[in-house]
Write a protein that holds these residues in place. Structure first.
Motif, mmCIF file in Angstrom:
data_model
loop_
_atom_site.group_PDB
_atom_site.id
_atom_site.type_symbol
_atom_site.label_atom_id
_atom_site.label_comp_id
_atom_site.label_asym_id
_atom_site.label_seq_id
_atom_site.Cartn_x
_atom_site.Cartn_y
_atom_site.Cartn_z
ATOM 1 N N ASP A 261 25.402 -4.806 15.801
ATOM 2 C CA ASP A 261 24.476 -4.210 16.761
ATOM 3 C C ASP A 261 23.221 -5.074 16.836
ATOM 4 O O ASP A 261 23.066 -6.055 16.107
ATOM 5 C CB ASP A 261 24.149 -2.758 16.399
ATOM 6 C CG ASP A 261 23.505 -2.596 15.030
ATOM 7 O OD1 ASP A 261 22.878 -3.562 14.536
ATOM 8 O OD2 ASP A 261 23.614 -1.501 14.449
ATOM 9 N N ALA A 262 22.311 -4.716 17.724
ATOM 10 C CA ALA A 262 21.121 -5.542 17.948
ATOM 11 C C ALA A 262 20.287 -5.679 16.680
ATOM 12 O O ALA A 262 19.765 -6.761 16.375
ATOM 13 C CB ALA A 262 20.282 -4.958 19.081
ATOM 14 N N ALA A 263 20.159 -4.579 15.923
ATOM 15 C CA ALA A 263 19.371 -4.622 14.687
ATOM 16 C C ALA A 263 20.003 -5.572 13.684
ATOM 17 O O ALA A 263 19.299 -6.327 12.992
ATOM 18 C CB ALA A 263 19.244 -3.222 14.097
ATOM 19 N N ALA A 264 21.328 -5.566 13.606
ATOM 20 C CA ALA A 264 22.015 -6.444 12.666
ATOM 21 C C ALA A 264 21.886 -7.905 13.076
ATOM 22 O O ALA A 264 21.729 -8.786 12.231
ATOM 23 C CB ALA A 264 23.485 -6.052 12.565
ATOM 24 N N ARG A 265 21.930 -8.189 14.383
ATOM 25 C CA ARG A 265 21.760 -9.570 14.831
ATOM 26 C C ARG A 265 20.371 -10.087 14.467
ATOM 27 O O ARG A 265 20.211 -11.235 14.052
ATOM 28 C CB ARG A 265 21.996 -9.671 16.350
ATOM 29 C CG ARG A 265 23.461 -9.522 16.742
ATOM 30 C CD ARG A 265 23.720 -10.027 18.149
ATOM 31 N NE ARG A 265 23.046 -9.213 19.152
ATOM 32 C CZ ARG A 265 23.563 -8.130 19.704
ATOM 33 N NH1 ARG A 265 24.771 -7.713 19.324
ATOM 34 N NH2 ARG A 265 22.915 -7.465 20.618
#
Length: 301
Positions: A261-265
């Protein structure tokens, strides 16, 4: 009585295993130890069982506290410790009778002493996990950033208590999965000397009630965020970029996924000096940055 090793046992609802754990420690060939058992708010008979053991053996010291999790219990044990070295043992695991003595004899003033270990699966089979005989710091931190299992846990090791105190080493509270990894990242980044014993000296016994049982990617997020913060703080993120990415990919693969997800990226790419990455890792960074996670993971194979 001199105390060479303080053994810290966090115990929570451990009535089925705590007796065997005590028996194994009381039978150690290294006699000058203290056994510090922290009853972490158990709702079963664990508290009564450890009190009974302590009444029979002056080496056993007990503290009962409200449930705060394994990190809080281990921190309490660290505060109680009086030995030159500290060892951590889980209530449901096992170490051979010569385990502590072998680690102690190898210590020679090192900040951390490690050994090989084994995982005993519920069907009784043993899986050996061995480490390089003379690992350098980068190898150890790389293994930890990938969580490949060789150095993750605090059990099966000795930590020089003076080193822990001087560096303010504590277990991070609020992390249910992987608090050991965060502790060890800091310990090995700061240690001046460590030594490895090429012998299996601890048997880890995962079971259905273990914290790791059924843990999915979401359960690891707190650990991943703490690792990210540490790698950034120590300016280690670029060096261990691929390792940290492999950890995310491996956790996702267990669920049959290949998308962050965006947070993980942001967690994977944040704090990385792009221009300092090797060429192939720059490709991985770029693919992650634009959301082509599947492409990045295929390039890693």
């Amino acid at each position: 009585m001199s105390v060479r090793v303080s053994v810290v046992i966090p115990a929570y609802n451990a009535e089925q295993h705590i007796g065997a754990c005590f028996a194994g420690l009381q039978g150690q060939t290294l006699a000058d130890i203290e056994i510090l058992c922290v009853n972490d708010g158990s709702a079963d008979s664990t508290g009564a069982l450890i009190d009974a053991r302590a009444a029979q053996d002056p080496r056993i010291r007990v503290l009962h506290q409200a449930n705060g999790g394994v990190s809080a219990a281990r921190n309490t044990g660290l505060d109680m410790a009086r030995g030159e070295y500290v060892a951590f043992v889980d209530a449901d695991d096992h170490l051979p009778p010569h385990g502590l003595e072998t680690l102690w004899q190898a210590s020679q003033g090192a900040d951390v002493v490690t050994a090989d270990h084994a995982i005993q699966h519920e069907d009784g089979s043993l899986e050996a996990l061995t480490c390089p005989p003379a690992p350098n710091r980068r190898e150890i931190l790389s293994a930890l950033a990938r969580c490949d299992g060789r150095y993750n846990a605090v059990w099966g090791k000795l930590y020089r208590r003076g080193f822990c105190v001087a560096q303010g080493l504590r277990f991070p509270q609020g992390i249910r999965i992987g608090e050991d990894v965060v502790f060890n990242l800091r310990a090995f980044a700061l240690a001046q000397q460590w030594v490895h014993v090429p012998e299996s000296l601890y048997v880890y016994r995962p079971h259905a009630a273990s914290a790791m049982a059924g843990a999915d990617y979401a359960a690891h997020v707190a650990m991943l965020e703490a690792m990210d913060a540490f790698l950034r703080e120590g300016q280690l993120k670029t060096t261990h970029y691929r390792d940290f990415l492999e950890l995310h990919a491996g956790l996702l693969a267990k669920e049959g996924k290949n998308r962050l997800d965006a947070a993980a990226r942001r967690r994977v790419n944040g704090g990385v000096r792009f221009t300092s990455l090797p060429f192939k890792q720059r490709l991985l960074y770029g693919a992650i940055a634009v959301g082509l996670d599947g492409l990045a993971f295929r390039r890693m194979k």
